[in-house]
Enzyme design. Sequence first.
Site, PDB file in Angstrom:
ATOM      1  N   ARG A 284      88.822   2.971  31.051  1.00 37.37           N
ATOM      2  CA  ARG A 284      88.068   1.795  30.601  1.00 37.37           C
ATOM      3  C   ARG A 284      89.034   0.945  29.786  1.00 37.37           C
ATOM      4  O   ARG A 284      89.314   1.244  28.640  1.00 37.37           O
ATOM      5  CB  ARG A 284      86.888   2.283  29.732  1.00 37.37           C
ATOM      6  CG  ARG A 284      85.818   1.242  29.466  1.00 37.37           C
ATOM      7  CD  ARG A 284      84.956   1.664  28.283  1.00 37.37           C
ATOM      8  NE  ARG A 284      85.641   1.431  27.042  1.00 37.37           N
ATOM      9  CZ  ARG A 284      85.445   2.129  25.914  1.00 37.37           C
ATOM     10  NH1 ARG A 284      84.582   3.107  25.870  1.00 37.37           N
ATOM     11  NH2 ARG A 284      86.117   1.838  24.820  1.00 37.37           N
ATOM     12  N   HIS A 288      83.674  -0.563  25.162  1.00 36.28           N
ATOM     13  CA  HIS A 288      82.518   0.045  25.834  1.00 36.28           C
ATOM     14  C   HIS A 288      81.536  -1.047  26.281  1.00 36.28           C
ATOM     15  O   HIS A 288      81.129  -1.110  27.430  1.00 36.28           O
ATOM     16  CB  HIS A 288      81.834   1.034  24.888  1.00 36.28           C
ATOM     17  CG  HIS A 288      80.515   1.522  25.389  1.00 36.28           C
ATOM     18  ND1 HIS A 288      80.407   2.366  26.471  1.00 36.28           N
ATOM     19  CD2 HIS A 288      79.246   1.250  24.983  1.00 36.28           C
ATOM     20  CE1 HIS A 288      79.116   2.601  26.706  1.00 36.28           C
ATOM     21  NE2 HIS A 288      78.409   1.931  25.829  1.00 36.28           N
ATOM     22  N   TYR A 297      88.946   3.364  17.190  1.00 37.42           N
ATOM     23  CA  TYR A 297      89.059   4.784  17.563  1.00 37.42           C
ATOM     24  C   TYR A 297      90.144   5.095  18.602  1.00 37.42           C
ATOM     25  O   TYR A 297      90.302   6.241  18.992  1.00 37.42           O
ATOM     26  CB  TYR A 297      87.700   5.327  18.043  1.00 37.42           C
ATOM     27  CG  TYR A 297      87.066   4.543  19.174  1.00 37.42           C
ATOM     28  CD1 TYR A 297      87.450   4.765  20.497  1.00 37.42           C
ATOM     29  CD2 TYR A 297      86.088   3.583  18.925  1.00 37.42           C
ATOM     30  CE1 TYR A 297      86.888   4.049  21.529  1.00 37.42           C
ATOM     31  CE2 TYR A 297      85.510   2.853  19.962  1.00 37.42           C
ATOM     32  CZ  TYR A 297      85.910   3.098  21.255  1.00 37.42           C
ATOM     33  OH  TYR A 297      85.354   2.388  22.290  1.00 37.42           O
TER      34      TYR A 297
HETATM   35  C1  TPP Z   1      70.061   9.414  27.092  1.00 39.07           C
HETATM   36  C2  TPP Z   1      70.955   8.446  26.386  1.00 39.07           C
HETATM   37  N1  TPP Z   1      71.642   8.857  25.305  1.00 39.07           N
HETATM   38  C3  TPP Z   1      72.467   8.011  24.650  1.00 39.07           C
HETATM   39  C4  TPP Z   1      72.593   6.714  25.082  1.00 39.07           C
HETATM   40  C5  TPP Z   1      73.543   5.752  24.346  1.00 39.07           C
HETATM   41  N2  TPP Z   1      74.738   5.531  25.175  1.00 39.07           N
HETATM   42  C6  TPP Z   1      74.877   4.404  25.914  1.00 39.07           C
HETATM   43  S1  TPP Z   1      76.322   4.398  26.785  1.00 39.07           S
HETATM   44  C7  TPP Z   1      76.764   5.903  26.188  1.00 39.07           C
HETATM   45  C8  TPP Z   1      78.073   6.519  26.607  1.00 39.07           C
HETATM   46  C9  TPP Z   1      78.162   6.791  28.076  1.00 39.07           C
HETATM   47  O1  TPP Z   1      79.474   7.181  28.412  1.00 39.07           O
HETATM   48  P1  TPP Z   1      79.873   7.498  29.887  1.00 39.07           P
HETATM   49  O2  TPP Z   1      78.857   8.334  30.539  1.00 39.07           O
HETATM   50  O3  TPP Z   1      81.258   8.034  29.834  1.00 39.07           O
HETATM   51  O4  TPP Z   1      79.843   6.083  30.626  1.00 39.07           O
HETATM   52  P2  TPP Z   1      80.712   4.765  30.338  1.00 39.07           P
HETATM   53  O5  TPP Z   1      79.929   3.929  29.361  1.00 39.07           O
HETATM   54  O6  TPP Z   1      82.030   5.205  29.811  1.00 39.07           O
HETATM   55  O7  TPP Z   1      80.821   4.061  31.636  1.00 39.07           O
HETATM   56  C10 TPP Z   1      75.803   6.390  25.302  1.00 39.07           C
HETATM   57  C11 TPP Z   1      75.917   7.671  24.591  1.00 39.07           C
HETATM   58  C12 TPP Z   1      71.844   6.304  26.210  1.00 39.07           C
HETATM   59  N3  TPP Z   1      71.916   5.060  26.686  1.00 39.07           N
HETATM   60  N4  TPP Z   1      71.045   7.185  26.841  1.00 39.07           N
END
Ligand code: TPP
Length: 392
Positions: A284, A288, A297
């Site tokens: 990425r 985010h 971080y």
């Molecule tokens: C069930 C749930 N827990 C927490 C969140 C908050 N949240 C949004 S994005 C994220 C991180 C996701 O990371 P990843 O799966 O690596 O996907 P990326 O954003 O890197 O594409 C979190 C914890 C959420 N949307 N849904």
Amino acid sequence: MTVESTAARTPRRSAGSKAGTKRTTRTTKKSAEPALVQLLTPEGKRVKNPEFDKYVAGITAEELRGLYRDMVLTRRFDAEATSLQRQGELGLWASLLGQEAAQIGSGRALRDDDYVFPTYREHGVAWCRGVDPTNLLGMFRGVNNGGWDPNGNNFQLYTIVIGSQTLHATGYAMGITKDGADSAVIAYFGDGASSQGDVAEAFTFSAVYNAPVVFFCQNNQWAISEPTEKQSRVPLYQRAQGFGFPGVRVDGNDVLANLAVTKWALERARGGEGPTLIEAFTYRMGAHTTSDDPTRYRGDEERLAWEAKDPILRLRRYLESSNHADEGFFEELETESEALGKRVREAVRAMPDPDHFAIFENVYADGHALVDEERAQFAAYQASFADADGGK
Ligand SMILES: Cc1ncc(C[n+]2csc(CCOP(=O)(O)OP(=O)(O)O)c2C)c(N)n1
Ligand SMILES: [Mg+2]
């Protein structure tokens, strides 16, 4: 972490084993990082891969230019959306910067009748499905809850609840089997999502029901501020082994490798061989979302190392060195990119604000007493402003 050529290091299959089954456990001798499927090096050199070459063997120069165009236009759209958020036109944007090859490669491997279950970052896959990019922006502007008909392009609405779409995809794939159809399903999710219980359940059900689903994990190294090391003791693709289906790690910044590996996995699904986990090892390159500040971080070094593996640059190098594209092609594409940016800007600014009462629509198919009550309360609240304003 390094992305290395694996032409010589991709594990050989033992006689009689199915593609991918051995790959789930091997690690390379040279480094702790496992082998990954790569067809194009970061320098744009085509490397041979005995297992996966055949999936891109007949690719034409025009198709290669098409993949390049897809990636460039997706990146341009994404950059425009980030700018629109900064200008106050969108509430939020989740950029796909750096993940273009994983998305375009896998997206272009799909057939029209296949079904896609995305997260919130699959703008490149949406592009491949023919969803108009401007439709992706309504939700981020807060004027609708989705913006497209999922059945119009077999592309589900964006899913914010991490990992939940893998269950939806599995259920849909089980339905395909019951219908006796030969289409397949692909579920996108991230490295962080791979730790969710929903994903483990999806893996279990898809394996037991032999569902025609491809789990496409974009390991972009970060789940907001959590690095992948905190998600798993083993490389993510190896998780599939415990559920009884193959997992493969592919160079996520190599569009050809993503195309080939996804075609292979879809072929397995259609052939009744059940699920496959693909881990696209990528990065990425941006924040985010526009609400995040990654400088809090992670350092620049990592980003700079991955910039050298840029997915668009490596295909450009290949196109140029193999004389598959001339200067005119790149110039025309630049003009097309600018036109797309302009179209997106204008479309967003022209999006009408929704009717205040639209929030109560589509909650239940046949209405609900509680929603009716809330609508009435909201109507009274709205009316109170009219009174305060002297009834105007
Ligand atoms: C069930 C749930 N827990 C927490 C969140 C908050 N949240 C949004 S994005 C994220 C991180 C996701 O990371 P990843 O799966 O690596 O996907 P990326 O954003 O890197 O594409 C979190 C914890 C959420 N949307 N849904
Ligand atoms: Mg991630």
